[in-house]
Design an enzyme around this catalytic site. Structure first.
Site, PDB file in Angstrom:
ATOM      1  N   CYS A   1       0.847  -1.289   0.090  1.00  0.00           N
ATOM      2  CA  CYS A   1       0.071  -0.087  -0.130  1.00  0.00           C
ATOM      3  C   CYS A   1       0.790   0.956  -0.048  1.00  0.00           C
ATOM      4  CB  CYS A   1      -0.799  -0.049   1.315  1.00  0.00           C
ATOM      5  SG  CYS A   1      -1.862   1.508   1.446  1.00  0.00           S
TER       6      CYS A   1
ATOM      7  N   ASP B   1      -7.443  -5.795   8.904  1.00  0.00           N
ATOM      8  CA  ASP B   1      -6.771  -6.030   7.701  1.00  0.00           C
ATOM      9  C   ASP B   1      -5.617  -5.266   7.148  1.00  0.00           C
ATOM     10  OD1 ASP B   1      -6.539  -6.600   4.791  1.00  0.00           O
ATOM     11  OD2 ASP B   1      -8.092  -4.996   4.474  1.00  0.00           O
ATOM     12  N   GLY B   2      -4.417  -5.732   6.861  1.00  0.00           N
ATOM     13  CA  GLY B   2      -3.458  -5.075   6.365  1.00  0.00           C
ATOM     14  C   GLY B   2      -2.306  -4.890   7.426  1.00  0.00           C
ATOM     15  N   GLY B   3      -1.036  -5.255   6.890  1.00  0.00           N
ATOM     16  CA  GLY B   3       0.376  -5.036   7.556  1.00  0.00           C
ATOM     17  C   GLY B   3       0.595  -6.204   8.493  1.00  0.00           C
TER      18      GLY B   3
ATOM     19  N   MET C   1      -4.040  -3.858  -5.111  1.00  0.00           N
ATOM     20  CA  MET C   1      -5.186  -3.789  -6.102  1.00  0.00           C
ATOM     21  C   MET C   1      -5.453  -1.931  -6.352  1.00  0.00           C
ATOM     22  SD  MET C   1      -6.300  -6.677  -6.274  1.00  0.00           S
ATOM     23  CE  MET C   1      -7.840  -6.764  -7.193  1.00  0.00           C
ATOM     24  N   GLY C   2      -4.538  -1.305  -5.865  1.00  0.00           N
ATOM     25  CA  GLY C   2      -4.493  -0.146  -6.265  1.00  0.00           C
ATOM     26  C   GLY C   2      -3.395   0.207  -7.226  1.00  0.00           C
TER      27      GLY C   2
ATOM     28  N   ARG D   1     -17.332  -2.605 -15.760  1.00  0.00           N
ATOM     29  CA  ARG D   1     -17.717  -1.306 -16.184  1.00  0.00           C
ATOM     30  C   ARG D   1     -18.295  -0.464 -14.890  1.00  0.00           C
ATOM     31  NH1 ARG D   1     -23.691  -2.141 -17.336  1.00  0.00           N
ATOM     32  NH2 ARG D   1     -24.011  -4.343 -16.807  1.00  0.00           N
TER      33      ARG D   1
HETATM   34  P1  IMP Z   1      -1.005  -7.263   3.483  1.00  0.00           P
HETATM   35  O1  IMP Z   1      -1.606  -8.470   4.099  1.00  0.00           O
HETATM   36  O2  IMP Z   1       0.078  -6.384   4.375  1.00  0.00           O
HETATM   37  O3  IMP Z   1      -0.177  -7.349   2.234  1.00  0.00           O
HETATM   38  O4  IMP Z   1      -2.056  -6.088   3.124  1.00  0.00           O
HETATM   39  C1  IMP Z   1      -3.443  -6.678   2.495  1.00  0.00           C
HETATM   40  C2  IMP Z   1      -4.352  -5.688   2.505  1.00  0.00           C
HETATM   41  O5  IMP Z   1      -4.007  -4.374   1.832  1.00  0.00           O
HETATM   42  C3  IMP Z   1      -5.631  -6.047   1.573  1.00  0.00           C
HETATM   43  O6  IMP Z   1      -6.580  -6.772   2.244  1.00  0.00           O
HETATM   44  C4  IMP Z   1      -6.113  -4.629   1.406  1.00  0.00           C
HETATM   45  O7  IMP Z   1      -6.883  -3.866   2.475  1.00  0.00           O
HETATM   46  C5  IMP Z   1      -5.124  -3.632   1.319  1.00  0.00           C
HETATM   47  N1  IMP Z   1      -4.717  -3.248  -0.077  1.00  0.00           N
HETATM   48  C6  IMP Z   1      -4.637  -4.444  -1.015  1.00  0.00           C
HETATM   49  N2  IMP Z   1      -4.218  -3.694  -2.233  1.00  0.00           N
HETATM   50  C7  IMP Z   1      -4.084  -2.227  -1.822  1.00  0.00           C
HETATM   51  C8  IMP Z   1      -3.387  -1.257  -2.619  1.00  0.00           C
HETATM   52  O8  IMP Z   1      -3.131  -1.376  -3.891  1.00  0.00           O
HETATM   53  N3  IMP Z   1      -3.228  -0.101  -1.963  1.00  0.00           N
HETATM   54  C9  IMP Z   1      -3.582  -0.071  -0.660  1.00  0.00           C
HETATM   55  N4  IMP Z   1      -3.895  -1.082   0.172  1.00  0.00           N
HETATM   56  C10 IMP Z   1      -4.208  -2.353  -0.516  1.00  0.00           C
END
Ligand code: IMP
Length: 487
Positions: A308, A345-347, A395-396, A409
């Site tokens: 992210c 979710d995340g990190g 995904m971003g 679309r």
């Molecule tokens: P990770 O487990 O630290 O890799 O985080 C995964 C999470 O990052 C996902 O579940 C989303 O909430 C978030 N995420 C996915 N793609 C993106 C992105 O392109 N930008 C920001 N956050 C993202």
């Protein structure tokens, strides 16, 4: 005092996974006895608090099947056409079940060659034969077609109704097993008194049930699965709801008037449980829950994901641990904590981070990076200087955004910047290996805290703050580690 100075004086401390630790407490059970069963939505329980991110390098049907078999749940990504996403969900639901309801059938006039094609494409070895819609007239198996003339009709090679072993809708699993063993058949069609096909029980499914005792299953013994949706795409949600247990509203910033309005409408139209996300603040959670009835779960955290760049390019973030605390506070205020689960979710880099998130009030942790590295994730596997890696992107990221824009679309970009990166993560082996490691680590962590289960962790956990210099001391230090050590 001026209003801007006031803002600075009221700056909040935002703790991240790297800042906090859990303090030890008295243990009353051994780590292996610690129960990790938890809620992923208001009415759905999973056996382990692990959820995979809806990303096209993380959750496809293979990963969702593998993770649900181990006790977690996968959330299917939406970076594909509606048909492809529905097909992924169907695959998970068909992977195993006590009674298959969504039976693939053929007609008496189907040719052997067509039947072989169907068997191959669904990877199944037996097809009930029906006429006039659902009336069972026979069954055809791989053995019947393997050496047959490809132009023959199924009615010429099938086992006809007179010789079929069938059961009625009231049959118990034990009875079904006995019947199949006695008659040495591997498939047992379930019919009503008009011989209409109501389902199919297979010996393979019954054996798989024993093989995966921890699996997260629905009432019919099928694996649990979720799917990501856009709140503006009701059509996709309606098509998916038949095959998934939960729908996850998958937007970067749920606290947005249009998103809230669209979700409110969507929740009323679908029967699957709906999880809202991503949320980052107490106000966002309070508004979500007061304005939308029947929200079944909260996906929280903004800016912490390993791929992210939101926090860098926008300087706006609600790191996962902070967002979890905010959501837990909001739920407590509404008397709903424990009722509506929080998915952090995340990190999340390791089990310690999962333990912190759960201790802060979450019911489960969502992971992208950790699962992207598994054998079952859809990303490509590559070797770099003798080491294996799997592809992983946000995904971003430019890559995912362009793919989505071509496909869907509904996802007209509302912004013109990339908020994710693309790269590679180390190959970690199978989902089973990763889940085993996560489970062991989490149980150890909860053992130190003295919590027998997740609700007890919410009560007993006490946090400590580690100032920046201190973090060096609680990881390996003053030793040369050749490779693969914890960093
Ligand atoms: P990770 O487990 O630290 O890799 O985080 C995964 C999470 O990052 C996902 O579940 C989303 O909430 C978030 N995420 C996915 N793609 C993106 C992105 O392109 N930008 C920001 N956050 C993202």
């Amino acid at each position: 005092m001026g209003r801007f100075l006031n803002k600075v004086l009221n700056i909040e401390t935002v703790y991240t996974f790297n800042d906090l630790i859990l303090l030890p407490g008295k243990a009353e059970v051994e780590p292996k006895e610690i129960e990790l069963k938890t809620k992923v939505s208001k009415n759905r329980w999973i056996n382990l608090p692990f959820v995979s991110s809806p990303m096209d390098t993380v959750t496809g049907s293979d990963l969702a099947v593998a993770l649900a078999r181990e006790g977690g749940i996968g959330i299917l990504h939406r970076n594909c056409s509606v048909e492809e996403q529905v097909e992924m969900a169907r695959k998970v639901k068909r992977a195993e079940s006590t009674i298959i309801r969504d039976v693939i059938v053929v007609k008496p006039d189907t040719t052997v060659s067509e039947a072989i094609e169907i068997m191959n494409s669904y990877d199944i070895h037996g097809l009930p034969v029906v006429e006039n819609g659902r009336k069972l007239v026979g069954i055809v198996t791989w053995r019947d077609v393997r050496y047959s003339d490809r132009q023959l009709k199924i009615k010429d090679v099938m086992t006809p109704r007179e010789r079929l072993i069938v059961a009625t809708t009231e049959v118990s699993i034990d009875e079904a097993k006995r019947l199949m063993q006695k008659h040495k058949v591997e498939k047992l069609p379930i019919v009503n008194n008009k011989w209409e096909l109501k389902g199919l029980i297979t010996i393979k499914d019954l054996e798989l049930r024993g093989q995966y005792p921890m699996a997260s299953r629905d009432e019919e013994g099928r694996l649990l699965v979720g799917a990501a949706i856009s709140p503006f795409d009701l059509e996709r949600a309606k098509k998916l709801e038949k095959y998934v247990d939960i729908l996850v509203v998958d937007v970067a910033h749920f606290h947005n008037e249009n998103v809230i309005r669209a979700t409110k409408k969507l929740v009323k139209e679908v029967s699957a449980e709906v999880i809202a996300g991503n949320l980052g603040t107490k106000e966002a959670v309070l508004e979500t829950l007061t304005r939308i009835e029947d929200i079944a779960g909260l996906r929280v955290g903004m800016g912490s994901g390993s791929i992210c760049t939101t926090g860098v390019v926008t300087k706006v973030a609600a790191p996962t641990l902070y967002a979890t605390l905010q959501a837990a506070e909001a739920l407590d205020e509404l008397g709903l904590h424990g009722e509506i689960p929080i998915i952090a979710d995340g990190g999340i880099k390791n089990t310690g981070d999962i333990a912190l998130a759960l201790a802060m009030g979450a019911s489960a942790a969502m992971m992208g990076n950790l699962f992207a590295g598994t054998k079952e994730s859809p990303g490509r596997l590559i070797a770099i200087q003798g080491k294996y890696y799997k592809e992983y992107y946000g995904m971003g990221s430019a890559r995912a955004r362009s793919k989505r824009a071509n496909l869907d679309r509904y996802s007209k970009p509302s912004k013109d910047i990339d908020e994710g990166v693309e790269g590679w993560v180390p190959y970690r082996g199978t989902v089973k290996d990763v889940v085993k490691e996560l489970t062991g680590g989490l149980q150890a962590s909860m053992g130190y805290v003295g919590a027998k289960n997740i609700p007890e962790l919410w009560e007993k956990a006490r946090f400590g703050y580690i100032p920046p210099n201190g973090s060096q001391e609680i990881r390996p230090h003053d030793i040369l580690i050749p490779k693969g050590g914890t960093n």
